[in-house]
Design a protein around this motif. Structure first.
Motif, mmCIF file in Angstrom:
data_model
loop_
_atom_site.group_PDB
_atom_site.id
_atom_site.type_symbol
_atom_site.label_atom_id
_atom_site.label_comp_id
_atom_site.label_asym_id
_atom_site.label_seq_id
_atom_site.Cartn_x
_atom_site.Cartn_y
_atom_site.Cartn_z
ATOM 1 N N THR A 93 0.842 -1.187 0.000
ATOM 2 C CA THR A 93 0.000 0.000 0.000
ATOM 3 C C THR A 93 0.882 1.243 0.000
ATOM 4 N N PRO A 94 0.579 2.259 -0.849
ATOM 5 C CA PRO A 94 -0.608 2.402 -1.693
ATOM 6 C C PRO A 94 -0.409 1.927 -3.132
ATOM 7 N N GLN A 95 0.673 1.211 -3.411
ATOM 8 C CA GLN A 95 0.940 0.799 -4.785
ATOM 9 C C GLN A 95 -0.222 -0.018 -5.367
ATOM 10 N N ILE A 96 -0.773 -0.926 -4.561
ATOM 11 C CA ILE A 96 -1.865 -1.756 -5.070
ATOM 12 C C ILE A 96 -3.104 -0.902 -5.345
ATOM 13 N N ALA A 97 -3.310 0.146 -4.549
ATOM 14 C CA ALA A 97 -4.449 1.043 -4.797
ATOM 15 C C ALA A 97 -4.255 1.801 -6.102
ATOM 16 N N ALA A 98 -3.034 2.249 -6.356
ATOM 17 C CA ALA A 98 -2.754 2.960 -7.608
ATOM 18 C C ALA A 98 -2.884 2.025 -8.805
ATOM 19 N N TRP A 99 -2.452 0.778 -8.644
ATOM 20 C CA TRP A 99 -2.606 -0.234 -9.691
ATOM 21 C C TRP A 99 -4.080 -0.427 -10.015
#
Length: 211
Positions: A192-198
């Motif tokens: 997080t927050p990479q997965i949210a941006a993905w």
């Protein structure tokens, strides 16, 4: 190939380091996730570096007009590929240097293409943005110190898109700075927050590609 045999096309534009294995991995991940023909053009035409001064020089010495011509040539090539429809939908996604070039390309040459800007310098001129007929997704880090890509820049981008009447989804993620999505491993680990941006970017593109 999706049902009907009509592949959409996504261009993935690299950071100011040049075309790297990380960018290629992201392009493959996006192709797998979205079921599209994903192409990562080499905007620096063979140059790569891990030395910041050279990276800055490469970015400053690569004009938008040259990138536009290269991307237009890539799309002409894509049109000749098996499974790609004559009027295929186009998305342009870029990171940092590539994010700025992505919005520069769509506002001047492909207003019908969806744009995803990962912490790239935005176009803020309302009259330029008003040319767009396709939506824009912007992803920034709240702790980014750079004045062209910080929280305030993201807010200005959001306001300019709204004033231009362009459908948009611009998010500034808390707790991270510039270039916070490093590699596909972060997505696999659901960081997080990479997965949210993905999820934000892939949902945005899937919605656009599905019409």
């Amino acid at each position: 190939v999706p049902p009907g045999g009509a592949l959409p096309v996504l261009l993935v534009l690299h950071e100011f380091w040049g075309l790297s294995g990380s960018i290629v991995d992201k392009a493959q991940g996006l192709a797998d996730e979205l079921g599209c023909l994903c192409i990562a053009p080499d905007c620096f035409r063979g140059e790569t570096t891990d030395f910041v001064p050279k990276a800055i020089w490469l970015a400053l010495s690569t004009p938008q007009q040259r990138v536009n011509a290269d991307l237009a040539a890539v799309l002409r090539w894509a049109a000749s590929q098996d499974g790609v429809a004559e009027n295929f939908p186009v998305g342009v996604l870029g990171f940092c240097f590539g994010g700025g070039k992505a919005i520069g390309f769509t506002t001047t040459m492909r207003p019908d293409a969806a744009t995803v800007v990962f912490y790239g310098e935005p176009v803020l001129k309302v009259e330029a943005l008003a040319a767009l007929s396709a939506p824009v997704c912007g992803i920034y880090g709240a702790e980014d110190p750079q004045p062209t890509t910080n929280r305030a820049a993201a807010a200005r981008f959001r306001s300019a898109l709204a004033e231009a009447g362009v459908e948009h989804d611009v998010t500034c993620y808390e707790g991270v700075g510039h270039a916070f999505w490093k590699d596909m491993g972060q997505i696999e680990r659901r960081e997080t927050p990479q997965i949210a941006a993905w999820r934000q970017s892939t949902t945005f593109l899937r919605t656009f590609f599905d019409g």
